[in-house]
Design a protein around this motif. Structure first.
Motif, PDB file in Angstrom:
ATOM      1  N   ALA A 150       6.673  -1.497  -5.251  1.00 25.09           N
ATOM      2  CA  ALA A 150       7.245  -2.439  -4.274  1.00 25.09           C
ATOM      3  C   ALA A 150       6.387  -3.101  -3.409  1.00 25.09           C
ATOM      4  O   ALA A 150       6.683  -4.155  -2.828  1.00 25.09           O
ATOM      5  N   LEU A 151       5.472  -2.299  -2.692  1.00 22.40           N
ATOM      6  CA  LEU A 151       4.542  -2.856  -1.995  1.00 22.40           C
ATOM      7  C   LEU A 151       3.748  -3.926  -2.267  1.00 22.40           C
ATOM      8  O   LEU A 151       3.769  -4.943  -1.221  1.00 22.40           O
ATOM      9  N   ILE A 152       3.393  -3.904  -3.501  1.00 21.27           N
ATOM     10  CA  ILE A 152       2.584  -5.086  -3.927  1.00 21.27           C
ATOM     11  C   ILE A 152       3.406  -6.118  -4.822  1.00 21.27           C
ATOM     12  O   ILE A 152       2.770  -7.221  -5.015  1.00 21.27           O
ATOM     13  N   ALA A 153       4.342  -5.767  -5.214  1.00 17.77           N
ATOM     14  CA  ALA A 153       5.451  -6.421  -6.276  1.00 17.77           C
ATOM     15  C   ALA A 153       6.757  -6.332  -6.029  1.00 17.77           C
ATOM     16  O   ALA A 153       7.337  -5.539  -6.619  1.00 17.77           O
ATOM     17  N   PRO A 154       7.279  -7.000  -5.027  1.00 18.81           N
ATOM     18  CA  PRO A 154       8.477  -6.528  -4.305  1.00 18.81           C
ATOM     19  C   PRO A 154       9.703  -7.004  -5.319  1.00 18.81           C
ATOM     20  O   PRO A 154      10.742  -6.331  -5.113  1.00 18.81           O
ATOM     21  N   ASN A 155       9.554  -7.933  -6.327  1.00 14.22           N
ATOM     22  CA  ASN A 155      10.576  -8.263  -7.142  1.00 14.22           C
ATOM     23  C   ASN A 155      10.612  -7.369  -8.427  1.00 14.22           C
ATOM     24  O   ASN A 155      11.433  -7.571  -9.289  1.00 14.22           O
ATOM     25  N   PRO A 186       9.931   1.579   0.579  1.00 16.92           N
ATOM     26  CA  PRO A 186      10.240   2.829   1.309  1.00 16.92           C
ATOM     27  C   PRO A 186      10.114   2.431   2.714  1.00 16.92           C
ATOM     28  O   PRO A 186       9.283   1.550   3.299  1.00 16.92           O
ATOM     29  N   GLU A 187      10.507   3.368   3.668  1.00 18.89           N
ATOM     30  CA  GLU A 187      10.456   3.325   5.242  1.00 18.89           C
ATOM     31  C   GLU A 187       9.108   3.668   5.857  1.00 18.89           C
ATOM     32  O   GLU A 187       8.552   3.232   6.563  1.00 18.89           O
ATOM     33  N   THR A 225      -3.455   8.653   4.810  1.00 20.34           N
ATOM     34  CA  THR A 225      -3.237   7.711   5.608  1.00 20.34           C
ATOM     35  C   THR A 225      -1.486   7.752   5.678  1.00 20.34           C
ATOM     36  O   THR A 225      -0.794   8.219   4.728  1.00 20.34           O
ATOM     37  N   LYS A 226      -1.221   6.795   6.715  1.00 20.79           N
ATOM     38  CA  LYS A 226       0.546   6.590   6.509  1.00 20.79           C
ATOM     39  C   LYS A 226       0.775   5.501   7.599  1.00 20.79           C
ATOM     40  O   LYS A 226       0.187   5.211   8.449  1.00 20.79           O
ATOM     41  N   LYS A 246      10.156  -5.662   5.972  1.00 25.16           N
ATOM     42  CA  LYS A 246      10.005  -5.701   4.583  1.00 25.16           C
ATOM     43  C   LYS A 246       9.683  -7.062   3.745  1.00 25.16           C
ATOM     44  O   LYS A 246       8.965  -7.045   2.894  1.00 25.16           O
ATOM     45  N   ASN A 247      10.055  -8.287   4.352  1.00 25.26           N
ATOM     46  CA  ASN A 247       9.926  -9.565   3.881  1.00 25.26           C
ATOM     47  C   ASN A 247       9.724 -10.459   5.088  1.00 25.26           C
ATOM     48  O   ASN A 247      10.690 -10.949   5.605  1.00 25.26           O
ATOM     49  N   PRO A 248       8.508 -10.802   5.393  1.00 27.68           N
ATOM     50  CA  PRO A 248       7.492 -10.644   4.721  1.00 27.68           C
ATOM     51  C   PRO A 248       6.873  -9.180   5.005  1.00 27.68           C
ATOM     52  O   PRO A 248       7.174  -8.690   6.174  1.00 27.68           O
ATOM     53  N   ILE A 249       6.007  -8.465   4.400  1.00 27.27           N
ATOM     54  CA  ILE A 249       5.909  -6.874   4.562  1.00 27.27           C
ATOM     55  C   ILE A 249       4.947  -6.908   5.686  1.00 27.27           C
ATOM     56  O   ILE A 249       3.862  -7.582   5.958  1.00 27.27           O
ATOM     57  N   ARG A 250       5.403  -5.946   6.677  1.00 29.49           N
ATOM     58  CA  ARG A 250       4.619  -5.741   7.616  1.00 29.49           C
ATOM     59  C   ARG A 250       4.429  -4.111   7.972  1.00 29.49           C
ATOM     60  O   ARG A 250       5.491  -3.526   7.951  1.00 29.49           O
TER      61      ARG A 250
END
Ligand SMILES: [Zn+2]
Lengths: 149, 308
Positions: A72-77, A97-98, A120-121, A127-131
């Motif tokens: 979902a991080l790179i392809a949210p749909n 995810p959170e 890494t964390k 979420k939209n746009p992803i930050r």
């Protein structure tokens, strides 16, 4: 209208509705190069929802929600279909995810996570746009800054 | 409920308004208190992987004035890190020797990493360009003390706003108090857009300007920072901006200011503030530096549970 299609698989997972440009990134994330069985990757297919979509079909692998959420991080749909004997037996959406654990590199070269051997964390601040905000150095990354490990 | 016992002090973002005010109130009490034995028998490990003499001495003085003792090192050349030991390993070993760790490190996020690894509290004394929360607490304390309140002030931040971490942390902290903010800098050293967005999300009225002219009369506080020559590729460009951001008594009189304006600076200064300011009522930067001790005493006492 006639169109090209990606062949069906018997048992496994189909990741559908990937934003076409991100298809190979998703393939990378899923480490398809390590798969032993058939993997089919389609790019620039016609889609009802997206102008052009990508699709990945992996024979013999069942993707769970946790793995789907990374996608979902790179392809949210993206959606995931689990196939058994050529039939869809389960279908679910990917959810960002959170907390992102160990899959995205921090883009700050002076971040401790790029110098010590630690996982890494990032915290998802939007979420939209992803930050994403780095748990360590607090820098905020947008979609263009996301590099997978 | 405010609770500081055994808590890590890593980033000013981790504290809400009530918690900020709690520490400031405690600092005020500390200032009125003589040396005490509140932290008798407690040991602070001061781990400075990069030198910062003033911060280190301020922590050491605070701990000792509360009756505690201090161990540590002042540069990484003498520590095991020089032999290639990882930060996590260093922390795991050192925590066996002390009750609290104060860490200064050149890598951003190092204090959070230390806090995640350690079972005792960690105080961030500066992690690269990221955070230096005790500096922000003392900046807040100085503003509150000299202006009488933190509520609804108009603050001008002057100088290097791009790389100045003290500016970012203080602006974030003041966003709890309904501040209006003017960010005054050369175009190449403006506050990063990401950070402006963060402040706007927090409903702060933000303005960006290239000089004090025209806005100086609105300011209750000027927070001045150093513009470093190394930030400029072209030395001519540096010379040009240097004059615009150099505060002096004459310059402030010329642009016009409020009578009760206060000027802060995290120090050390080079030449961004003229000596002619020092004797005026505007200059509070030396008080500010002295406020480091009561504020750090308050934080140490609260985190080590010496105060309910
Ligand atoms: Zn980072």
């Amino acid at each position: 209208m006639k169109h090209l299609d990606v062949a069906a698989i018997k048992d496994g997972s189909v990741i559908d509705h990937i934003d076409s440009k991100s298809t190979l990134k998703v393939a990378d994330l899923l480490h398809i190069q390590n798969e032993e069985q058939v993997v089919l990757v389609g790019i620039n297919l016609t889609s009802k929802f997206l102008k052009k979509k990508g699709i990945i079909k992996i024979e013999g692998k069942i993707i769970d929600q946790k793995e789907a959420n990374k996608i979902a991080l790179i392809a949210p749909n993206a959606t995931v279909n689990i196939i058994k004997d050529y039939e869809v037996v389960k279908k679910f959406n990917t959810v960002i995810p959170e907390i992102i654990d160990g899959i995205v590199k921090c883009f700050n070269p002076n971040c401790v996570s790029n110098h010590n051997n630690i996982k890494t964390k990032q915290h998802v601040v939007n979420k939209n746009p992803i930050r994403l905000q780095c748990h360590y150095c607090e820098r905020i990354m947008g979609a263009k800054d996301i590099v997978l490990i | 409920m405010v609770r500081f016992k055994q808590r890590d002090i890593i980033s000013i973002r981790h504290f809400n308004k009530e918690e900020l005010l709690y520490i400031l109130d405690l600092a005020k009490q500390m200032e009125q208190m003589d040396n005490t034995e509140l932290l008798k028998g407690k040991v602070l490990a001061s781990l400075f992987f990069e030198p910062s003499t003033r911060t280190r001495l301020s922590f050491e003085s605070s701990m000792k004035r509360l009756g505690g003792s201090v161990i540590g090192f002042a540069e990484s050349g003498v520590s095991s890190a020089a032999k290639g030991e990882s930060l996590s390993d260093s922390i795991k070993i050192v925590e066996g020797y002390c009750d609290i760790i104060v860490l200064r490190h050149y890598l951003e996020g190092s204090a959070q990493l230390a806090a995640d690894v350690a079972t005792i509290p960690v105080i961030n004394a500066g992690d690269g360009a990221n955070q230096h929360p005790t500096q922000t607490f003392l900046d807040l304390y100085t503003i509150q003390k000299t202006k009488g309140t933190l509520e609804g002030l108009t603050i001008g931040f002057l100088g290097d706003l791009k790389y100045g971490r003290t500016v970012h942390s203080l602006a974030y902290a003041l966003s709890h108090f309904g501040a209006e903010m003017y960010f005054i800098s050369p175009p190449s050293l403006q506050l990063p857009n990401d950070f402006i967005d963060v402040l706007k999300d927090r409903k702060v009225k933000c303005h960006e300007n290239e000089s004090l002219r025209g806005i100086s009369r609105r300011l209750d506080v000027i927070y001045c920072t150093r513009i470093q020559k190394e930030r400029f590729a072209d030395p001519v460009e540096f010379e040009k901006v240097r004059g615009i951001y150099r505060l002096s008594r004459a310059m402030l009189e010329e642009v016009g200011i409020k009578n009760d304006l206060k000027v802060l600076h995290p120090l050390p200064r080079v030449d961004e503030m003229d000596d002619s300011l020092d004797a005026t009522d505007f200059a509070v930067y030396f008080h500010q530096a002295r406020n480091g001790v009561p504020v750090r005493k308050a934080i140490l006492a609260a985190v080590l549970g010496a105060i309910a």
